[in-house]
Motif scaffolding. Structure first.
Motif, PDB file in Angstrom:
ATOM      1  N   GLY A 142      -9.309 -66.536  32.661  1.00 50.43           N
ATOM      2  CA  GLY A 142      -9.032 -66.247  34.072  1.00 50.43           C
ATOM      3  C   GLY A 142      -8.882 -67.553  34.821  1.00 50.43           C
ATOM      4  N   GLU A 143      -9.792 -67.819  35.747  1.00 48.75           N
ATOM      5  CA  GLU A 143      -9.782 -69.074  36.498  1.00 48.75           C
ATOM      6  C   GLU A 143     -10.957 -69.933  36.046  1.00 48.75           C
ATOM      7  N   VAL A 144     -10.695 -71.211  35.827  1.00 49.09           N
ATOM      8  CA  VAL A 144     -11.719 -72.173  35.431  1.00 49.09           C
ATOM      9  C   VAL A 144     -11.589 -73.397  36.328  1.00 49.09           C
ATOM     10  N   ALA A 145     -12.715 -73.867  36.817  1.00 45.90           N
ATOM     11  CA  ALA A 145     -12.718 -75.096  37.613  1.00 45.90           C
ATOM     12  C   ALA A 145     -13.706 -76.062  36.945  1.00 45.90           C
ATOM     13  N   ASN A 146     -13.273 -76.901  36.072  1.00 45.04           N
ATOM     14  CA  ASN A 146     -11.944 -77.424  35.911  1.00 45.04           C
ATOM     15  C   ASN A 146     -11.411 -77.278  34.494  1.00 45.04           C
ATOM     16  N   LEU A 147     -12.251 -77.321  33.480  1.00 47.05           N
ATOM     17  CA  LEU A 147     -11.761 -77.072  32.124  1.00 47.05           C
ATOM     18  C   LEU A 147     -12.860 -76.422  31.298  1.00 47.05           C
ATOM     19  N   GLY A 148     -12.434 -75.724  30.238  1.00 49.85           N
ATOM     20  CA  GLY A 148     -13.401 -75.035  29.388  1.00 49.85           C
ATOM     21  C   GLY A 148     -13.054 -75.159  27.918  1.00 49.85           C
TER      22      GLY A 148
ATOM     23  N   VAL B 182      -9.495 -76.180  23.960  1.00 52.44           N
ATOM     24  CA  VAL B 182      -9.842 -76.496  25.344  1.00 52.44           C
ATOM     25  C   VAL B 182      -8.751 -75.944  26.258  1.00 52.44           C
ATOM     26  N   ALA B 183      -9.170 -75.237  27.291  1.00 51.67           N
ATOM     27  CA  ALA B 183      -8.249 -74.723  28.308  1.00 51.67           C
ATOM     28  C   ALA B 183      -8.448 -75.567  29.559  1.00 51.67           C
ATOM     29  N   TRP B 184      -7.387 -76.260  29.969  1.00 50.33           N
ATOM     30  CA  TRP B 184      -7.514 -77.160  31.115  1.00 50.33           C
ATOM     31  C   TRP B 184      -6.439 -76.944  32.166  1.00 50.33           C
ATOM     32  N   THR B 185      -5.566 -75.976  31.930  1.00 54.55           N
ATOM     33  CA  THR B 185      -4.512 -75.667  32.897  1.00 54.55           C
ATOM     34  C   THR B 185      -4.144 -74.185  32.750  1.00 54.55           C
ATOM     35  N   PRO B 186      -3.668 -73.548  33.832  1.00 54.04           N
ATOM     36  CA  PRO B 186      -3.263 -72.147  33.703  1.00 54.04           C
ATOM     37  C   PRO B 186      -2.124 -71.992  32.722  1.00 54.04           C
ATOM     38  N   PRO B 187      -2.034 -70.908  31.972  1.00 57.34           N
ATOM     39  CA  PRO B 187      -3.097 -69.915  31.871  1.00 57.34           C
ATOM     40  C   PRO B 187      -4.237 -70.474  31.025  1.00 57.34           C
ATOM     41  N   TYR B 188      -5.444 -70.285  31.471  1.00 62.30           N
ATOM     42  CA  TYR B 188      -6.624 -70.804  30.760  1.00 62.30           C
ATOM     43  C   TYR B 188      -6.887 -69.889  29.561  1.00 62.30           C
ATOM     44  N   ARG B 189      -6.122 -70.122  28.492  1.00 62.73           N
ATOM     45  CA  ARG B 189      -6.137 -69.216  27.344  1.00 62.73           C
ATOM     46  C   ARG B 189      -6.119 -70.028  26.059  1.00 62.73           C
ATOM     47  N   VAL B 190      -6.939 -69.622  25.073  1.00 60.70           N
ATOM     48  CA  VAL B 190      -6.902 -70.239  23.740  1.00 60.70           C
ATOM     49  C   VAL B 190      -6.933 -69.135  22.686  1.00 60.70           C
TER      50      VAL B 190
END
Length: 177
Positions: free
Chosen positions: A86-92, A103-111
């Motif tokens: 969904g939304e992550v501030a700032n990376l996951g 690592v998801a660091w930009t939309p879409p935050y998907r791996v």
């Protein structure tokens, strides 16, 4: 081919939602000065900058979100599966059953998590890192001797609004069609 024909259509996989991971999360903050000392048990995902505890509100660093979820392998029909944060501030960074999936660091935050999934119970860990802006903003309101951060240049953060931080979701399992 004409330019219009070459650009027509979607050029990426658009997976469909399989399951939304609703409910409780355990959130543990990296131990550093002025950080929360105990994990938070959250019924829902939340923006750290809106939390009542200043240690959470002004936290800068990495927090670990953990939970389990049940996956039905038959539901995926041997297709690729992603986790959409969904939304992550700032990376996951996403770990499923101890396997780093990316690592998801930009939309879409998907791996993609296909290789780490198993039928039944799965352990999910998401390490979310934010910027240090909220810590600098929090420190701007403290006397100099109580501040946690410092910079080599003068940065005026006093009175600035806090930035969104944390895993905001919704977190969903997605499947390739």
């Amino acid at each position: 081919a004409s330019a219009a024909a070459a650009s027509a259509g979607v050029n990426r996989v658009e997976p469909r939602a399989l399951q939304t991971l609703e409910g409780a999360w355990t959130v543990s903050f990296e131990q550093r000065p002025a950080a929360p000392t105990s994990p938070i048990f959250a019924e829902n995902l939340f923006d750290w900058s809106k939390h009542s505890d200043p240690a959470v509100k002004h936290f800068s660093g990495t927090a670990t979100y953990k939970r389990t979820f049940v996956f039905n392998a038959k539901a995926s029909r041997d297709r690729r599966v992603w986790i959409d944060l969904g939304e992550v501030a700032n990376l996951g960074e996403v770990f499923v059953n101890g396997v780093s999936c990316g690592v998801a660091w930009t939309p879409p935050y998907r791996v993609e998590i296909t290789r780490a999934l198993k039928n039944g119970d799965n352990e999910l860990r998401i390490d979310v890192t934010n910027t240090w802006a909220n810590r600098l903003i929090g420190d701007a309101d403290l006397p100099e001797e109580k501040r946690v951060t410092w910079t080599t240049t003068k940065i005026s953060m006093k009175g600035k609004p806090l930035l969104k931080a944390g895993l905001l979701g919704p977190v969903r399992l997605m499947m390739e069609e």
